[in-house]
Design an enzyme around this catalytic site. Structure first.
Site, PDB file in Angstrom:
ATOM      1  N   ASP A  63      26.684 -15.767 -59.328  1.00 24.65           N
ATOM      2  CA  ASP A  63      26.354 -15.977 -60.731  1.00 24.65           C
ATOM      3  C   ASP A  63      27.428 -15.363 -61.627  1.00 24.65           C
ATOM      4  OD1 ASP A  63      23.073 -16.546 -61.679  1.00 24.65           O
ATOM      5  OD2 ASP A  63      24.697 -16.411 -63.118  1.00 24.65           O
ATOM      6  N   SER A  96      22.286 -19.331 -66.656  1.00 21.10           N
ATOM      7  CA  SER A  96      21.853 -19.355 -65.255  1.00 21.10           C
ATOM      8  C   SER A  96      20.618 -20.217 -65.051  1.00 21.10           C
ATOM      9  CB  SER A  96      21.565 -17.933 -64.778  1.00 21.10           C
ATOM     10  OG  SER A  96      22.712 -17.133 -64.874  1.00 21.10           O
ATOM     11  N   ARG A 154      14.309 -20.900 -74.395  1.00 22.01           N
ATOM     12  CA  ARG A 154      14.446 -20.523 -72.995  1.00 22.01           C
ATOM     13  C   ARG A 154      13.277 -19.648 -72.581  1.00 22.01           C
ATOM     14  NH1 ARG A 154      19.937 -17.880 -70.426  1.00 22.01           N
ATOM     15  NH2 ARG A 154      18.934 -16.289 -69.178  1.00 22.01           N
ATOM     16  N   ARG A 174      12.842 -14.887 -70.929  1.00 26.13           N
ATOM     17  CA  ARG A 174      12.714 -13.656 -71.701  1.00 26.13           C
ATOM     18  C   ARG A 174      11.679 -13.756 -72.831  1.00 26.13           C
ATOM     19  NH1 ARG A 174      16.295  -9.815 -70.090  1.00 26.13           N
ATOM     20  NH2 ARG A 174      18.127 -10.497 -68.930  1.00 26.13           N
ATOM     21  N   LYS A 180      17.775 -11.929 -60.921  1.00 29.93           N
ATOM     22  CA  LYS A 180      18.131 -13.311 -60.602  1.00 29.93           C
ATOM     23  C   LYS A 180      17.224 -13.920 -59.534  1.00 29.93           C
ATOM     24  CE  LYS A 180      21.661 -13.773 -63.364  1.00 29.93           C
ATOM     25  NZ  LYS A 180      21.758 -14.771 -64.431  1.00 29.93           N
ATOM     26  N   ASP A 236      27.603 -12.136 -63.527  1.00 25.79           N
ATOM     27  CA  ASP A 236      26.916 -12.549 -64.754  1.00 25.79           C
ATOM     28  C   ASP A 236      26.342 -11.354 -65.504  1.00 25.79           C
ATOM     29  OD1 ASP A 236      23.898 -13.897 -65.722  1.00 25.79           O
ATOM     30  OD2 ASP A 236      25.781 -14.687 -66.471  1.00 25.79           O
TER      31      ASP A 236
END
Length: 833
Positions: free
Chosen positions: A28, A81, A286, A289, A361, A430
């Site tokens: 990532d 991601s 998104r 979060r 992740k 990442d």
């Protein structure tokens, strides 16, 4: 292969041989760019990656991970991601967050759909709160979308608006928050000039306030809750620009980790805490979060931190952040439907998969990879391993993160020989699945019922579980048919209508508003609709509830029904209640557990014979409930008689009969007695020649009944069908009262096996002749033992069971017995060899 040409079966790969392990390793944040001192990948020593690239240059490919390649609006949109793993896992491109929101805002559709109209109910007298990331990064949110929503909401009635900002510095340059705040303040000032009370109310840095993910650190969400909802924070300012400029002066401060703050008025009071009646929208598109905050805003039962005060609000997400959990329940823009992911194909083809990463992740190789879907597709074929990420520190403090541990776990998985594919994410460049325990909504729209107020039931729940999709169910189908008038146009009604001129219409069913088997308002509509279309004589045969509704409520339902019938009589319709009895003692048995229950109903409803006779249904219920231990579920059968003592409504030749329950399981046995010429379950004594229809068709496989007023949902491509088409051997087991749930309902209201060579169904007879609280352990232990034996036999690839104690004993209302039932269920799950 179905008629659509779709099949889960994968063709052999033209080059890769079988029985060779395939590894998908996602580095990532790793990419290629011009080599310079700021290119960390170029500067770092990476002999492994260098050897892979140089040793097999034909197999080294660069894949675009931004813009339209991953479903985002333009080539200027930065990837992330989540959308990248969506595309990798699906093998196809789907329109994603920002693009979906852009389309909805551009077309105006966002303001027409259910989500906006839901929050709009608060605009007249309360505040609209908008919470989200203040950024133009396009990864979690975009400032221009917030600006459009501010104007759109104000134009549609929002008079008071509060914005709760989260500063970025991760997807955009650190320090850019000041410019974004100035742009936002200018927009709000423009709204204030038009008479809208619009202000920023609170804020904080995204990584320290609100935007945690995968339940890594609930304190992050709590800091946001305290500022946004309670109006409490350690820092107070008069404006958002002042707040950010001041807080950024602290040593080491950056946009990502700014502490929480609130905006206050001249008296020092916060300008925008969330209170009862307000509307709240989380504007991030998104999911990852926003999911934790969504739980805190949505769930009545919540134990992750002390919310102190939980206002009653109208909450919607910009999108639905978790489709599996239906979280949140309301949203402004529908998320992409990502189906037929690679993970689904692999399990349907028996490919054993190992997925691993650390917490930050882990969701990318599971949830996002699997099309925004929580949990396993098949836990027998998949293993997901999450390595806890470091918490309480920034990633530059421990830059190695858990890369070595991920590598070791993956090495062990490869060497074990248990897997055909491994996929991992090494996230260092990442910088989840969530745990595998999930609460699944089993009521309302989640299982195809009309509203969130509709109680679920085991049948529609098992339909949804078995199909893996939601279908409009009983009550909803009937509501639609009644509202449109279609019920009176279709074949079923026209079939029974032939009896209206010279004979009686009989309506048999549960008198209740529980919405599980029937609804009284539907019966009332049908009474009026039938009378308006020629029914001159109507008899209602009621069954009292007390199971899906409060015990004792039958009296009120009877009084409501009698008032409706009196209204019909005032119009010249001969309409009366003819018989009745308690649902668990009269008529509504299931799975052929006790035909005596059905016979008691037949005797009262068809023959007009019962041990108790009354002049009215209200008198009957009130009198019978006076007996010691009496309750609505088990009232004995009764008939209503005229002044001469004769029953007012036996069923005779030429009559029409409708069973008004929309749920199948407890009508199927009576349907057989009414429909079948050859019938040997009990002596019917007299079998009138009638026109019979169900509210729905109760068994599609048996075509029972042959006539019905409303067509049932066509549930196709169930998981059971897929399993047998892929050679998966299945074992299903429960006791009688729930056996149909892991077979008939699971298989889409279909009787029997799909393939008896690959499936084994085991029914353990339930206790009969007693209420479930007398034997609260029921057959839990026997189910556990049968399932254990099936697993140890090695004959099966999947087992599914239903342990019914919590449901069946819980319905009795006996708390002590229900506690015993729950313990028994727990013991059944842990049965060992």
């Amino acid at each position: 292969m179905g008629s659509t040409g779709f099949s889960w079966k994968l063709a052999d790969h033209p080059k890769l041989p079988k029985n060779k392990l395939v590894a998908m390793i996602v580095l990532d944040g790793w990419g290629e760019a011009s080599p310079d001192k700021y290119n960390c990948i170029h500067v770092a020593e990476t002999p492994t990656m260098d050897s892979l690239k140089n040793g097999a240059p034909d197999h080294w490919r660069l894949v675009r991970a931004h813009g339209t390649a991953v479903g985002l609006p333009t080539e200027d949109d930065m990837g992330n991601s989540e959308v990248g793993h969506n595309a990798l896992g699906a093998g196809r491109i789907f329109a994603q967050g920002a693009k979906l929101v852009d389309q909805a805002l551009a077309s105006g559709r966002i303001y027409e759909d259910e989500g906006f109209n839901y929050i709009k109910e608060s605009f007249a007298n309360n505040t609209l709160h908008l919470i989200g990331l203040m950024s133009d990064g396009g990864v979690h949110s975009r400032l221009d979308q917030l600006q459009l929503l501010l104007n759109g909401a104000s134009e549609r009635g929002a008079k008071k608006i509060r914005v709760h900002v989260l500063t970025d510095g991760r997807d955009v340059l650190d320090g850019s928050s000041v410019g974004f705040a100035e742009t936002l303040e200018a927009e709000l000032a423009s709204l204030r000039s038009k008479g809208i009370d619009a202000q920023v109310a609170s804020g904080g840095g995204r990584m320290y306030v609100t935007m945690d993910r995968y339940e890594n650190d609930w304190e992050v969400v709590k800091r946001g809750w305290d500022a946004q909802v309670l109006g409490e924070a350690p820092h107070k300012f008069k404006s958002v620009v002042e707040a950010i400029k001041t807080l950024r002066q602290a040593p080491g401060a950056n946009d990502q980790y700014l502490p929480p703050f609130v905006i206050v008025d001249d008296s020092g009071s916060p300008v925008g805490p969330v209170v009862d009646g307000d509307a709240v929208v989380t504007v991030n598109f998104r999911a990852d979060r926003m999911t934790m905050l969504a739980q805190a805003l949505e769930y009545e039962k919540f134990d992750k931190f002390d919310r102190v005060r939980v206002p009653k609000i109208r909450y919607a997400g910009m999108l639905q952040y978790d489709g599996e959990l239906k979280l949140p329940n309301h949203y402004l823009v529908s998320p992409p439907l990502i189906d037929r992911t690679s993970g689904e194909y692999l399990v349907h083809n028996g490919v054993r998969t190992f997925a691993c990463s650390e917490t930050v992740k882990f969701g990318h190789v599971t949830f996002f990879w699997n099309g925004n879907r929580s949990g396993y597709f098949n836990s027998e074929l998949e293993e997901y391993v999450e390595i806890p990420s470091d918490s309480g520190i920034t990633f530059n403090v421990q830059p190695k993160m858990k890369a070595l541990e991920i590598g070791e776990k993956t090495r062990d998985a490869i060497l074990s020989g248990k897997f055909d594919q491994v996929r991992v994410n090494i996230p260092n460049g990442d910088m989840g699945a969530p745990d595998h325990w999930r609460l699944v909504r089993a009521h309302g729209t989640a299982v195809g019922l009309p509203t969130e107020d509709d109680m679920g039931n085991s049948e529609v729940g098992h339909n949804a579980l078995g199909a893996g999709r939601i279908f409009a169910q009983g009550a909803k189908l009937v509501d639609q048919a009644l509202a449109s008038g279609r019920i009176y146009e279709d074949e079923g009604f026209n079939y029974i209508k032939e009896s209206f001129a010279n004979n009686t219409l009989h309506l048999i069913g549960l008198m209740s508003d529980g919405g599980v088997h029937s609804r009284l308002d539907q019966l009332q509509l049908l009474l009026n609709g039938a009378s308006e279309r020629g029914a001159k004589k109507i008899r209602v045969h009621v069954l009292t509830d007390g199971r899906d509704v409060l015990d004792g409520s039958s009296v009120g339902f009877a009084e409501t029904l009698e008032a409706e019938l009196a209204s019909l009589r005032s119009k010249g319709i001969d309409a009366q209640v003819a018989s009745g009895g308690g649902r668990m003692y009269v008529t509504m048995d299931r799975y052929e557990n006790d035909w005596e229950v059905v016979k008691r109903g037949w005797d009262a409803q068809v023959l007009g014979e019962a041990p108790h006779k009354f002049k009215s249904v209200v008198e009957a219920i009130k009198t019978l409930r006076q007996a010691p231990g009496a309750n609505d579920q088990y009232l004995p059968p009764f008939v209503i008689v005229d002044d001469s003592g004769s029953p007012v409504g036996p069923v005779v030749d030429g009559d029409a009969v409708v069973t008004v329950n929309f749920r199948a399981d407890r009508m199927t046995m009576l349907a057989q007695a009414l429909e079948y010429e050859k019938f040997d379950k009990f002596d019917r004594v007299r079998v009138p020649k009638i026109r019979y229809a169900g509210m729905l068709q109760y068994d599609g496989e048996l075509k029972l009944p042959n006539h019905y007023l409303v067509s049932p949902p066509l549930i196709d491509r169930t998981s059971g069908e897929y399993l047998v088409h892929n050679g998966v051997r299945t074992f299903a087991c429960s006791e009688t009262v729930k056996f149909g749930h892991v077979t008939f309902f699971w298989n889409g209201n279909r009787s029997g096996y799909f393939n008896s060579e690959l499936e084994e169904y085991v029914e353990i007879p339930s206790d009969s002749g007693i209420t479930f609280n007398v034997q609260p352990k029921m057959k839990a232990l026997e189910i556990g033992e049968k399932t254990r034996d099936a697993i140890l036999s090695g004959k099966f690839d999947q087992v599914r069971v239903n342990i019914p104690n919590g449901d069946m004993v819980g319905h009795t209302g006996d708390v002590e017995a229900t506690v015993v039932a729950c313990k028994a269920a727990d013991e059944a799950v842990k049965v060992k060899h």
